[in-house]
Design an enzyme around this catalytic site. Sequence first.
Site: not given
Ligand code: THU
Ligand code: ZN
Length: 157
Positions: A108, A62, A105
């Site tokens: 983000c 994101e 998450c």
């Molecule tokens: N991840 C994201 O790219 N965006 C999020 O909002 C949650 C997590 C990625 C980070 C990591 O590379 C993988 O997902 C597992 O956590």
């Molecule tokens: Zn994130």
Amino acid sequence: MLSKATQVEYRNLIEAAKAAAELAYCPYSQYNVGAAVLTFDGRIYTGCNVENAGYTQTRHAEEAAVLNAIAGGALKRAAEAGLTQFQFIKAIAVHSRKGSDPWPCCNCRQSLSEFGFDFDVIGEGPNNTILCQKLRKLIPYPFPIEKVLASVRGSRS
Ligand code: THU
Ligand code: ZN
């Protein structure tokens, strides 16, 4: 309820997030995430997660999509069109290859909130449905960005 035109636009955005997820660099989690930002002027900018052996340096999809949108000039174009930073994103699609709800998450969510609370966060739901929530709904008690901005403006006057 999304209009027919918005549904078409959002399905396209979800496809862009899916394609971006395929480009992820995620040797430590094998958890591919893709994101796609739809801007006020109908353009799409994508991002994927990029992990790091230091773990904490991992960039989320994101964040990468928003960064690409800004580096691609979307915020500048918005300003030229008389819009604020809170109006340049129309929607963001999030997709994880392993399949789950698209909700970003909490880090983000905070990063996204720099650019408004009224845009849609979307992703693919069960049976080819579109899951859609305003960022505002995902952040019930937001950090008050407008107070921080006002504080800086106050100290300048
Ligand atoms: N991840 C994201 O790219 N965006 C999020 O909002 C949650 C997590 C990625 C980070 C990591 O590379 C993988 O997902 C597992 O956590
Ligand atoms: Zn994130």
